[in-house]
Design an enzyme around this catalytic site. Structure first.
Site, PDB file in Angstrom:
ATOM      1  CE1 TYR A   1     -31.263 -28.870  18.090  1.00 25.81           C
ATOM      2  CE2 TYR A   1     -30.740 -26.594  17.541  1.00 25.81           C
ATOM      3  CZ  TYR A   1     -30.548 -27.948  17.350  1.00 25.81           C
ATOM      4  OH  TYR A   1     -29.629 -28.378  16.427  1.00 25.81           O
TER       5      TYR A   1
ATOM      6  CG  HIS B   1     -32.784 -31.117   9.969  1.00 24.51           C
ATOM      7  ND1 HIS B   1     -32.054 -30.063  10.457  1.00 24.51           N
ATOM      8  CD2 HIS B   1     -32.520 -31.159   8.641  1.00 24.51           C
ATOM      9  CE1 HIS B   1     -31.370 -29.495   9.471  1.00 24.51           C
ATOM     10  NE2 HIS B   1     -31.642 -30.145   8.357  1.00 24.51           N
TER      11      HIS B   1
END
Length: 195
Positions: free
Chosen positions: A140, A70
């Protein structure tokens, strides 16, 4: 691939220099351990002078789960500081900056609860991972919020990229991640700028 130790954290550039592996130190005793996993001033000075605006977390229940590859387009391009807080994963960054000497190349690191390592994936790179244990949790921090309109992807097993993914009996992917374009089908998303 030399590293630098500063305060309680150690970092090194990988074979693609913009991608960094960070290893915070752990201080243990009979109670367990303490580890400082992020300090903004240290991060800006030693890794990337960017602001991290959002913290995300995902759980992958099955071993062999693949998420990615991604990335997001400008003005929502994301740098990601990735860590594994439970389980273990094979984490990958692919350079998608057209004109870069490492365009289409990839680097990887194993992140786990045990090793505490983190991977810095700058904007201009596609990011993905495969879980090596069941019930793996990834956390993240990102430099820009999610934008569905700017969300893009790249085929996880594109032979032109040749990522050496761990061998699994079964791979678990979403329909979206199963149908991403290959590198040669990818429109120009980022231009490499030499600094």
């Amino acid at each position: 691939m030399g590293g630098t130790e500063l305060d309680e954290m150690y970092f090194q550039s990988l074979s693609i220099a913009e991608v960094k592996l960070i290893r915070p130190r752990k201080f243990g005793d009979c109670r367990g351990y303490f580890s400082e996993v992020f300090r903004e001033k240290w991060f800006r000075k030693n890794v990337a002078d960017v602001g991290l605006v959002q913290d995300n977390e995902s759980l992958s229940a099955q071993i062999g789960t693949v998420r990615g590859l991604h990335f997001q387009l400008e003005p929502f391009a994301q740098g990601k500081l990735v860590r594994c807080t439970r389980g273990a994963l094979f984490d990958v960054a692919v350079d998608v900056r057209v004109g870069s000497p490492t365009y289409g190349k990839w680097v990887s690191a194993e992140l786990s609860q045990e090793n505490g390592a983190q991977l810095w994936v700058p904007a201009g790179f596609a990011h993905g991972f495969m879980t090596l244990k069941a019930d793996t949790v990834i956390s993240y921090k990102v430099t820009a919020p999610y934008s569905a309109e700017h969300d893009r992807g790249l085929k996880w097993d594109d032979p032109a990229i040749g990522i050496n993914w761990p061998k699994m009996t079964t791979y678990v992917l979403s329909e979206k991640d199963s149908s991403q374009p290959s590198l040669c089908e990818l429109p120009v998303s980022f231009q490499y700028v030499k600094v």
